[in-house]
Write an enzyme that holds these catalytic residues in place. Structure first.
Site, PDB file in Angstrom:
ATOM      1  N   VAL A 296       0.841  -1.208   0.000  1.00 18.36           N
ATOM      2  CA  VAL A 296       0.000   0.000   0.000  1.00 18.36           C
ATOM      3  C   VAL A 296       0.873   1.255   0.000  1.00 18.36           C
ATOM      4  O   VAL A 296       0.597   2.222  -0.715  1.00 18.36           O
ATOM      5  CB  VAL A 296      -0.964   0.011   1.207  1.00 18.36           C
ATOM      6  N   CYS A 297       1.942   1.242   0.789  1.00 16.11           N
ATOM      7  CA  CYS A 297       2.834   2.404   0.857  1.00 16.11           C
ATOM      8  C   CYS A 297       3.473   2.699  -0.499  1.00 16.11           C
ATOM      9  O   CYS A 297       3.629   3.858  -0.886  1.00 16.11           O
ATOM     10  CB  CYS A 297       3.929   2.163   1.893  1.00 16.11           C
ATOM     11  N   THR A 298       3.836   1.654  -1.217  1.00 14.44           N
ATOM     12  CA  THR A 298       4.440   1.848  -2.539  1.00 14.44           C
ATOM     13  C   THR A 298       3.472   2.542  -3.485  1.00 14.44           C
ATOM     14  O   THR A 298       3.850   3.456  -4.229  1.00 14.44           O
ATOM     15  CB  THR A 298       4.884   0.489  -3.119  1.00 14.44           C
TER      16      THR A 298
END
Length: 219
Positions: free
Chosen positions: A45-47
């Protein structure tokens, strides 16, 4: 959220970033800034989120807004991760700095600690938090998302515009407001003052109460 919240002045601290050491007050002063944290490097998700931040960087720049990311991993990890982020979001470069916080000191000061998410050593990870900071170094808005939910960048742009317009004019933005839609005039403004402040005019809604408090104008 307990700790740092709306109306608070952000702490004056120094941090190592992917673009060198920064002083937070110096970095954020005299401009709007979005501070956003992430649970960890090389996470799905962070990517996608950092890729979207890179994609929307031009939108924020046009509004005079700086971006500053934060993850607890070290700078070498950040720089390797950026390669994945840019590969996943073709044509976009991560032009904003990402802070490193291996000792978890900065996330505590910025109220970005996830009480439940921990790494393999049992240390708390950053929450998926976002602070919008004004030129006066005060927090104007905070979002807090669980690790399982990615942020919507269109919503971040929307609230930035709302905050900036409210700081310039005595208006507020109603439910589902989008840039370009009419805003409402603040109740503290009299009709006579509104005529002077909003020469373009305003529309007062006729309500059963007979109170003329719902006044729309374009700004």
């Amino acid at each position: 959220m307990p700790g740092l919240t709306i109306g608070d002045t952000i702490p004056d601290l120094e941090a190592e970033t992917t673009q060198g050491k920064i002083n937070l007050h110096h970095f954020c002063s005299n401009s709007w800034t979005i501070l956003f944290s992430h649970p960890g490097d090389f996470t799905p998700v962070c990517t996608t989120e950092l890729g979207k931040m890179a994609e929307y960087a031009k939108e924020f720049n046009q509004r005079g807004v700086k971006l500053l990311g934060l993850s607890c991993d070290d700078i070498q990890s950040h720089n390797e991760w950026i390669k994945d982020i840019e590969a996943f979001t073709p044509g976009c470069k991560v032009s904003y700095p990402i802070m490193s916080d291996p000792k978890r000191e900065i996330i505590k000061k910025l109220n970005m600690v996830d009480p439940d998410e921990k790494d393999s050593s049992g240390n708390n990870l950053p929450s998926r938090a976002l602070h919008i900071v004004g030129p006066d170094l005060q927090v104007k808005l905070s979002f807090l998302y669980p690790a399982t939910t990615g942020r919507n960048m269109d919503e971040v742009v929307r609230v930035v515009e709302s905050l900036q317009k409210a700081s310039k004019f005595k208006i507020a933005t109603p439910a589902n407001w989008k840039p370009g839609d009419p805003a409402v005039i603040q109740p503290s403004v009299t009709d006579q003052q509104a005529k002077d402040m909003f020469p373009q005019g305003f529309e007062t809604k006729d309500l059963p109460s007979g109170k003329n408090y719902l006044r729309f104008t374009k700004v």
